[in-house]
Design a protein around this motif. Structure first.
Motif, PDB file in Angstrom:
ATOM      1  N   ASP A 157      31.257  38.495  43.908  1.00  0.00           N
ATOM      2  CA  ASP A 157      31.439  39.953  43.925  1.00  0.00           C
ATOM      3  C   ASP A 157      32.600  40.300  44.839  1.00  0.00           C
ATOM      4  O   ASP A 157      32.798  39.658  45.884  1.00  0.00           O
ATOM      5  CB  ASP A 157      30.176  40.666  44.440  1.00  0.00           C
ATOM      6  N   GLY A 158      33.338  41.337  44.448  1.00  0.00           N
ATOM      7  CA  GLY A 158      34.394  41.838  45.315  1.00  0.00           C
ATOM      8  C   GLY A 158      35.688  41.059  45.202  1.00  0.00           C
ATOM      9  O   GLY A 158      35.916  40.295  44.259  1.00  0.00           O
ATOM     10  N   THR A 159      36.526  41.251  46.209  1.00  0.00           N
ATOM     11  CA  THR A 159      37.854  40.651  46.247  1.00  0.00           C
ATOM     12  C   THR A 159      38.065  39.958  47.582  1.00  0.00           C
ATOM     13  O   THR A 159      37.728  40.513  48.632  1.00  0.00           O
ATOM     14  CB  THR A 159      38.947  41.725  46.073  1.00  0.00           C
TER      15      THR A 159
ATOM     16  N   SER B   6      45.043  36.055  46.169  1.00  0.00           N
ATOM     17  CA  SER B   6      43.987  37.055  46.042  1.00  0.00           C
ATOM     18  C   SER B   6      43.010  36.589  44.969  1.00  0.00           C
ATOM     19  O   SER B   6      43.415  36.239  43.854  1.00  0.00           O
ATOM     20  CB  SER B   6      44.590  38.412  45.667  1.00  0.00           C
TER      21      SER B   6
ATOM     22  N   ASN C  86      39.449  37.264  42.730  1.00  0.00           N
ATOM     23  CA  ASN C  86      38.531  38.266  42.209  1.00  0.00           C
ATOM     24  C   ASN C  86      37.264  37.597  41.691  1.00  0.00           C
ATOM     25  O   ASN C  86      37.151  36.366  41.685  1.00  0.00           O
ATOM     26  CB  ASN C  86      39.210  39.072  41.092  1.00  0.00           C
ATOM     27  N   GLU C  87      36.327  38.393  41.249  1.00  0.00           N
ATOM     28  CA  GLU C  87      35.051  37.879  40.752  1.00  0.00           C
ATOM     29  C   GLU C  87      35.265  36.798  39.691  1.00  0.00           C
ATOM     30  O   GLU C  87      36.018  36.988  38.739  1.00  0.00           O
ATOM     31  CB  GLU C  87      34.228  39.032  40.174  1.00  0.00           C
TER      32      GLU C  87
ATOM     33  N   ASP D  94      36.739  33.904  40.231  1.00  0.00           N
ATOM     34  CA  ASP D  94      37.824  33.004  40.614  1.00  0.00           C
ATOM     35  C   ASP D  94      37.325  31.931  41.576  1.00  0.00           C
ATOM     36  O   ASP D  94      36.381  32.146  42.343  1.00  0.00           O
ATOM     37  CB  ASP D  94      38.962  33.780  41.288  1.00  0.00           C
TER      38      ASP D  94
ATOM     39  N   ASN E  49      38.128  39.872  53.277  1.00  0.00           N
ATOM     40  CA  ASN E  49      37.757  40.866  52.266  1.00  0.00           C
ATOM     41  C   ASN E  49      38.796  41.978  52.299  1.00  0.00           C
ATOM     42  O   ASN E  49      38.809  42.808  53.208  1.00  0.00           O
ATOM     43  CB  ASN E  49      36.357  41.427  52.552  1.00  0.00           C
TER      44      ASN E  49
ATOM     45  N   GLY F 289      39.156  44.111  49.724  1.00  0.00           N
ATOM     46  CA  GLY F 289      38.750  45.134  48.766  1.00  0.00           C
ATOM     47  C   GLY F 289      38.071  46.317  49.428  1.00  0.00           C
ATOM     48  O   GLY F 289      38.044  46.455  50.660  1.00  0.00           O
TER      49      GLY F 289
ATOM     50  N   SER G 112      31.966  41.842  49.691  1.00  0.00           N
ATOM     51  CA  SER G 112      32.307  40.638  48.940  1.00  0.00           C
ATOM     52  C   SER G 112      31.251  39.559  49.162  1.00  0.00           C
ATOM     53  O   SER G 112      30.731  39.405  50.271  1.00  0.00           O
ATOM     54  CB  SER G 112      33.670  40.087  49.372  1.00  0.00           C
TER      55      SER G 112
END
Length: 205
Positions: free
Chosen positions: A110-112, A128, A130-131, A133, A147, A149, A153
């Motif tokens: 979840d999140g970045t 960077s 993301n979900e 990755d 984090n 974002g 996260s």
């Protein structure tokens, strides 16, 4: 003729169970090879529910690490694998650190996250995430996660060791009694900045 052969095979197959795994005896000594083996294993030794719950991120780094290493999850003892959960509030950071005994693979749930590592020739590899990755951090190299974002996260990190070890750079320098003049001479930081960091991280010297 067939009866002795049957007994030989029965013995071979029954005796291999003892070498299939070595559930850690947490009451016994631990060494470089891990814990000694528990005499009797149960199903509960091979499952762990500790990663269901989010860690407490109300701290200095706004992040929490929930490990499932051999100390928390004795079933992985000796198997060369483990996992942990990362929770990072907005702006949370897992500071520069290394794992001396394992490489790490991160999966963002979840999140970045902005994550990276520094190779031994001082080249930075950062990205960077993301979900969904993933990213790898080679054994022993300094790496970090932030984090970046606007929401919480969550990530899971796996290791090729049941006890990867961890050394956080800032804590190694500023949470102990390493003298300020030694840190000043080896890091090029000025004494005032070092004392400030020692004050934040409860170091002395």
């Amino acid at each position: 003729m067939f009866l002795p052969i049957f007994f030989i095979f029965s013995f071979l197959f029954s005796s291999t169970n003892a070498a299939d795994f070595c559930v850690g005896d947490l009451n016994g000594p631990v060494g470089p090879a891990g814990y000694s083996c528990k005499k009797t294993a149960t199903e509960d030794d091979f499952s762990f529910s500790g990663l269901r719950t989010a860690g407490n991120t109300t701290n200095l780094v706004k992040a929490a690490i929930t490990p499932a290493f051999s100390t928390q999850f004795p079933g992985v003892n000796g198997l060369g694998i483990s996992i942990a959960r990362l929770d990072l509030a907005v702006g949370g950071v897992i500071p520069m650190h290394t794992h001396p005994r394992a490489s790490e693979l991160i999966l963002v749930m979840d999140g970045t996250l902005f994550a990276g590592f520094i190779s031994s020739d001082n080249k930075v590899y950062s990205k960077s995430l993301n979900e969904g990755d993933i990213m790898i951090f080679p054994q022993g190299l300094l790496h970090f996660q932030i984090n970046t974002g606007k929401t919480q996260s969550v990530a899971f990190v796996s290791f090729n060791s049941a006890d990867p070890g961890v050394q956080i750079l800032d804590f190694a320098l500023f949470t102990n009694d390493l003298p300020t003049d030694i840190i000043e001479g080896t890091t090029f930081l000025d004494a005032a900045q070092i004392k400030k960091l020692k004050g934040v991280l409860v170091g002395t010297g």
